[in-house]
Scaffold this motif. Structure first.
Motif, PDB file in Angstrom:
ATOM      1  N   VAL A 138     -73.868   7.897  87.764  1.00  3.72           N
ATOM      2  CA  VAL A 138     -72.172   7.236  87.649  1.00  3.72           C
ATOM      3  C   VAL A 138     -71.212   7.931  88.077  1.00  3.72           C
ATOM      4  O   VAL A 138     -70.504   8.032  88.743  1.00  3.72           O
ATOM      5  N   THR A 139     -71.389   9.586  87.442  1.00  5.21           N
ATOM      6  CA  THR A 139     -70.495  10.350  87.737  1.00  5.21           C
ATOM      7  C   THR A 139     -70.241  10.890  89.297  1.00  5.21           C
ATOM      8  O   THR A 139     -69.191  11.119  89.676  1.00  5.21           O
ATOM      9  N   LYS A 140     -71.354  10.778  89.923  1.00  7.48           N
ATOM     10  CA  LYS A 140     -71.426  11.050  91.416  1.00  7.48           C
ATOM     11  C   LYS A 140     -70.936   9.976  92.183  1.00  7.48           C
ATOM     12  O   LYS A 140     -69.935  10.231  93.271  1.00  7.48           O
ATOM     13  N   ARG A 141     -71.275   8.661  91.919  1.00  4.05           N
ATOM     14  CA  ARG A 141     -70.768   7.496  92.721  1.00  4.05           C
ATOM     15  C   ARG A 141     -69.464   6.800  92.288  1.00  4.05           C
ATOM     16  O   ARG A 141     -68.746   6.144  93.151  1.00  4.05           O
ATOM     17  N   TYR A 142     -69.179   6.964  91.065  1.00  6.83           N
ATOM     18  CA  TYR A 142     -67.999   6.161  90.479  1.00  6.83           C
ATOM     19  C   TYR A 142     -67.070   7.016  89.554  1.00  6.83           C
ATOM     20  O   TYR A 142     -67.033   6.991  88.542  1.00  6.83           O
ATOM     21  N   PRO A 143     -66.312   7.871  90.062  1.00  8.99           N
ATOM     22  CA  PRO A 143     -65.599   9.026  89.564  1.00  8.99           C
ATOM     23  C   PRO A 143     -64.445   8.413  88.680  1.00  8.99           C
ATOM     24  O   PRO A 143     -63.920   9.329  87.731  1.00  8.99           O
ATOM     25  N   HIS A 144     -64.253   7.344  88.901  1.00  8.27           N
ATOM     26  CA  HIS A 144     -62.838   6.735  88.100  1.00  8.27           C
ATOM     27  C   HIS A 144     -63.616   6.068  86.750  1.00  8.27           C
ATOM     28  O   HIS A 144     -62.877   5.947  85.889  1.00  8.27           O
ATOM     29  N   VAL A 145     -64.916   6.275  86.577  1.00  8.11           N
ATOM     30  CA  VAL A 145     -65.546   5.796  85.341  1.00  8.11           C
ATOM     31  C   VAL A 145     -65.501   6.944  84.164  1.00  8.11           C
ATOM     32  O   VAL A 145     -66.116   8.048  84.651  1.00  8.11           O
ATOM     33  N   THR A 146     -64.946   6.907  83.121  1.00 10.98           N
ATOM     34  CA  THR A 146     -65.296   7.788  81.902  1.00 10.98           C
ATOM     35  C   THR A 146     -66.621   7.733  81.218  1.00 10.98           C
ATOM     36  O   THR A 146     -67.051   6.456  80.996  1.00 10.98           O
ATOM     37  N   VAL A 147     -67.520   8.577  81.312  1.00  8.86           N
ATOM     38  CA  VAL A 147     -68.934   8.445  81.026  1.00  8.86           C
ATOM     39  C   VAL A 147     -69.082   9.139  79.530  1.00  8.86           C
ATOM     40  O   VAL A 147     -68.730  10.355  79.513  1.00  8.86           O
ATOM     41  N   ARG A 148     -69.661   8.622  78.571  1.00  9.74           N
ATOM     42  CA  ARG A 148     -69.946   9.129  77.337  1.00  9.74           C
ATOM     43  C   ARG A 148     -71.316   8.786  76.826  1.00  9.74           C
ATOM     44  O   ARG A 148     -71.807   7.859  77.188  1.00  9.74           O
ATOM     45  N   VAL A 149     -71.988   9.794  76.111  1.00 12.54           N
ATOM     46  CA  VAL A 149     -73.357   9.696  75.811  1.00 12.54           C
ATOM     47  C   VAL A 149     -73.435   9.843  74.286  1.00 12.54           C
ATOM     48  O   VAL A 149     -72.772  10.502  73.462  1.00 12.54           O
ATOM     49  N   MET A 150     -74.575   9.101  73.896  1.00 11.15           N
ATOM     50  CA  MET A 150     -75.015   9.133  72.434  1.00 11.15           C
ATOM     51  C   MET A 150     -76.271   9.233  72.194  1.00 11.15           C
ATOM     52  O   MET A 150     -77.080   8.469  72.889  1.00 11.15           O
ATOM     53  N   ASP A 151     -76.715   9.776  71.010  1.00  9.30           N
ATOM     54  CA  ASP A 151     -78.219   9.882  70.991  1.00  9.30           C
ATOM     55  C   ASP A 151     -78.386  10.148  69.427  1.00  9.30           C
ATOM     56  O   ASP A 151     -77.473  10.882  68.640  1.00  9.30           O
ATOM     57  N   SER A 152     -79.365   9.264  68.812  1.00  9.96           N
ATOM     58  CA  SER A 152     -79.552   9.355  67.527  1.00  9.96           C
ATOM     59  C   SER A 152     -80.161  10.577  67.011  1.00  9.96           C
ATOM     60  O   SER A 152     -80.113  11.031  65.824  1.00  9.96           O
ATOM     61  N   ARG A 153     -80.792  11.469  68.018  1.00  8.02           N
ATOM     62  CA  ARG A 153     -81.363  12.726  67.655  1.00  8.02           C
ATOM     63  C   ARG A 153     -80.285  13.750  67.643  1.00  8.02           C
ATOM     64  O   ARG A 153     -79.209  13.741  68.493  1.00  8.02           O
ATOM     65  N   ASP A 154     -80.307  14.750  66.749  1.00  3.38           N
ATOM     66  CA  ASP A 154     -79.435  15.934  66.499  1.00  3.38           C
ATOM     67  C   ASP A 154     -79.175  16.885  67.667  1.00  3.38           C
ATOM     68  O   ASP A 154     -78.279  17.238  68.056  1.00  3.38           O
ATOM     69  N   ASN A 155     -80.642  17.043  68.409  1.00  4.75           N
ATOM     70  CA  ASN A 155     -80.788  17.860  69.625  1.00  4.75           C
ATOM     71  C   ASN A 155     -81.244  17.112  70.583  1.00  4.75           C
ATOM     72  O   ASN A 155     -82.374  17.627  70.793  1.00  4.75           O
ATOM     73  N   PRO A 156     -80.671  16.389  71.188  1.00  2.57           N
ATOM     74  CA  PRO A 156     -81.283  15.485  72.242  1.00  2.57           C
ATOM     75  C   PRO A 156     -81.686  16.293  73.448  1.00  2.57           C
ATOM     76  O   PRO A 156     -81.022  17.222  73.870  1.00  2.57           O
ATOM     77  N   PRO A 157     -82.881  16.041  73.974  1.00  3.18           N
ATOM     78  CA  PRO A 157     -83.354  16.645  75.208  1.00  3.18           C
ATOM     79  C   PRO A 157     -82.373  16.367  76.350  1.00  3.18           C
ATOM     80  O   PRO A 157     -81.785  15.375  76.609  1.00  3.18           O
ATOM     81  N   GLY A 158     -81.938  17.597  77.142  1.00  2.28           N
ATOM     82  CA  GLY A 158     -81.097  17.348  78.320  1.00  2.28           C
ATOM     83  C   GLY A 158     -79.611  17.437  78.113  1.00  2.28           C
ATOM     84  O   GLY A 158     -78.739  17.445  79.049  1.00  2.28           O
ATOM     85  N   LYS A 159     -79.358  17.764  76.851  1.00  2.00           N
ATOM     86  CA  LYS A 159     -77.958  17.844  76.417  1.00  2.00           C
ATOM     87  C   LYS A 159     -77.301  19.072  77.091  1.00  2.00           C
ATOM     88  O   LYS A 159     -76.062  19.169  77.404  1.00  2.00           O
ATOM     89  N   SER A 188     -76.781  10.114  65.382  1.00  2.00           N
ATOM     90  CA  SER A 188     -76.298   8.771  64.984  1.00  2.00           C
ATOM     91  C   SER A 188     -75.731   7.907  66.258  1.00  2.00           C
ATOM     92  O   SER A 188     -75.560   8.462  67.489  1.00  2.00           O
ATOM     93  N   PHE A 189     -75.689   6.762  66.167  1.00  2.00           N
ATOM     94  CA  PHE A 189     -75.131   5.751  67.317  1.00  2.00           C
ATOM     95  C   PHE A 189     -73.580   5.670  66.609  1.00  2.00           C
ATOM     96  O   PHE A 189     -73.311   5.189  65.805  1.00  2.00           O
ATOM     97  N   ASN A 190     -72.767   5.916  67.534  1.00  2.00           N
ATOM     98  CA  ASN A 190     -71.252   5.680  67.537  1.00  2.00           C
ATOM     99  C   ASN A 190     -70.690   4.216  67.699  1.00  2.00           C
ATOM    100  O   ASN A 190     -70.689   3.539  68.737  1.00  2.00           O
ATOM    101  N   LEU A 191     -70.693   3.364  66.659  1.00  2.00           N
ATOM    102  CA  LEU A 191     -70.335   2.066  66.875  1.00  2.00           C
ATOM    103  C   LEU A 191     -68.951   1.829  67.625  1.00  2.00           C
ATOM    104  O   LEU A 191     -68.747   1.064  68.534  1.00  2.00           O
ATOM    105  N   GLU A 192     -68.069   2.712  67.403  1.00  2.00           N
ATOM    106  CA  GLU A 192     -66.662   2.647  67.955  1.00  2.00           C
ATOM    107  C   GLU A 192     -66.575   2.668  69.514  1.00  2.00           C
ATOM    108  O   GLU A 192     -66.175   2.052  70.129  1.00  2.00           O
ATOM    109  N   TRP A 193     -67.432   3.414  69.986  1.00  2.00           N
ATOM    110  CA  TRP A 193     -67.643   3.823  71.086  1.00  2.00           C
ATOM    111  C   TRP A 193     -68.255   2.631  71.916  1.00  2.00           C
ATOM    112  O   TRP A 193     -67.679   2.170  72.977  1.00  2.00           O
TER     113      TRP A 193
END
Length: 450
Positions: free
Chosen positions: A26-47, A60-65
């Motif tokens: 998404v960040t490569k092809r659609y730079p106008h898009v704001t991307v956010r990531v959530m993961d229920s793990r405290d230390n998710p792989p790939g961060k 946790s999962f951010n319901l507001e997001w």
């Protein structure tokens, strides 16, 4: 691009390899898009690999997001029934997966494969045969490379393994041919029953030009009127263990793989071991044909294919003795599949045992009774196999088994590791167990009959 014009705020749920591939796509092809990531793990792989402009909410999962997103891309490992995801769906926020994003961007032919068992081997072999036919092929999805990463390959064809979890969030994927291989009980913690599970897999047929199903398993057939109508248009094709359509001609000493009654290859010419793997080879040929590719240009590659690592993989052959690594067989059903249709000139030395996890091994007894077998039991629960066959012997370790049986080996014999157990009593995982067997096989096979 049209789909993306009204998407400004995207949330990726679940990081790891798949989540990262979505972020990068998404960040490569659609730079106008704001991307956010959530993961229920405290230390998710790939961060640590996330771009600096991509926010991460972990623990946790951010319901507001989720409720403020224009699009949610959910990792297949996260159930749609997760309360926060359900809330987003009820608020009419679109929730898709990475395969749906792949479908939005892809313009090349696709072969797609699903099923409870064998789909990784079929996917890998189909890619091997397509490459042997001269095509540039991207192979991935639920195996190996994430589907979105394949879009960076200049491919003539994509071959995708798709899980039921991936298909749940996929509605736009168009395929040249889709296959549903088989169905067995799995993931019942995520589905309401077998029909619910099957229906998720049947989504692979939604936009398929050709459908390939298992005529020995009616559950693999499409069950919606729109798709069933293709049966009358010659678009539904079957494979199975009889001689019809794509099938097999089985005699006492040999099995032929057939295409509309014409011989493709004798199964005994293949390095693949077992009836289930011969079926996988048949399916791969069928998929190529239905995609408009002449598999007969790839028969040498088919005969040379020895399988995925640790899945009925021939790892050594010398003086007509075959060594087979099936360490991935960590349960009874997998070992039964390896034994099904096995045709041997000599004796089978079958290595079983490890951590049985309370399993009932008695289902192996009928299969073993029809074979010329020496049952070699080892590991924590090796003794649980001793009543299954009169030949059963208990050994301390795999090394002891190989050390003691190697002097007995004769032409036509097979040594197979298909343990029907987990590995963690003596090995880190099934891969380490299989690698150790392979090392022993390569060493000892050099000494057979010398």
């Amino acid at each position: 691009m049209e789909r993306w014009q009204n998407i400004n705020n995207l949330v990726v749920v679940g990081l790891g390899i798949t989540g990262l591939s979505v972020v990068q796509h998404v960040t490569k092809r659609y730079p106008h898009v704001t991307v956010r990531v959530m993961d229920s793990r405290d230390n998710p792989p790939g961060k640590d690999e996330l771009p600096s402009n991509v926010a991460l909410h972990s623990g946790s999962f951010n319901l507001e997001w989720l409720l403020n997103a224009d699009l949610v891309v959910c990792n297949p490992g996260i159930a749609l029934a997760t309360p926060e995801i359900t809330a987003a769906i009820q608020a009419n926020v679109p929730v898709v997966g990475d395969i749906e994003l792949f479908a939005w961007s892809n313009s090349k032919p696709v072969i797609a494969i699903t099923g409870s068992n064998g789909k990784s081997t079929v996917t890998d072999l189909t890619g091997v045969l397509a490459r042997a036919a001269g095509l540039n092929v991207g192979v991935g999805g639920n195996i190996g490379v994430p589907a979105l990463d394949l879009l960076d390959i200049d491919a003539d064809l994509y071959v995708l393994e798709l899980s039921s979890f991936q298909l749940e969030t996929t509605s736009s994927l168009r395929t040249r041919v889709s296959a549903f291989l088989n169905l067995s009980e799995d993931h019942m913690d995520r589905y309401q029953g077998m029909e619910d599970y099957a229906q998720a897999k049947r989504r692979i047929f939604t936009h398929a030009e050709h459908l390939l199903v298992n005529r020995d398993e009616p559950e693999t057939y499409p069950n919606t009127d729109a798709i069933q109508g293709r049966l009358h248009q010659g678009k539904l094709h079957t494979f199975g263990s009889d001689a019809n359509d794509f099938g097999m001609q089985i005699s006492e000493h040999e099995t032929g793989l057939l295409d509309q009654g014409e011989l493709i290859v004798q199964a005994q010419q293949l390095k693949l071991i077992g009836k289930h793997n011969w079926s996988n080879a048949l399916v791969a040929c069928a998929l190529l044909k239905l995609a408009g590719i002449d598999y007969r240009n790839s028969l040498t590659a088919l005969k040379d294919y020895s399988g995925l690592s640790h899945r009925c993989q021939v790892v050594a052959q010398r003086d007509s003795v075959t060594w087979v690594n099936d360490s991935k067989a960590t349960n009874v059903a997998s070992t039964l599949a390896a034994l099904s249709g096995l045709q041997l000139e000599g004796k089978l030395y079958l290595l079983v045992g490890g951590v049985g996890k309370g399993a009932d091994f008695s289902d192996l007894k009928p299969a073993l009774s029809s074979l010329n077998v020496a049952l070699c039991c080892f590991g924590k629960d090796g003794q649980a196999f001793l009543d299954l066959h009169s030949s059963a012997k208990l050994y301390d370790s795999m090394d002891e088994v190989i050390d003691l049986v190697t002097p007995q080996l004769k032409a036509g014999d097979m040594v197979m590791l298909s343990p029907a157990c987990a590995s963690f009593d003596q090995f880190a995982n099934f891969m380490a167990r299989g690698d150790h067997f392979t090392t022993l096989a390569e060493h000892y096979s050099q000494n057979v009959n010398e």
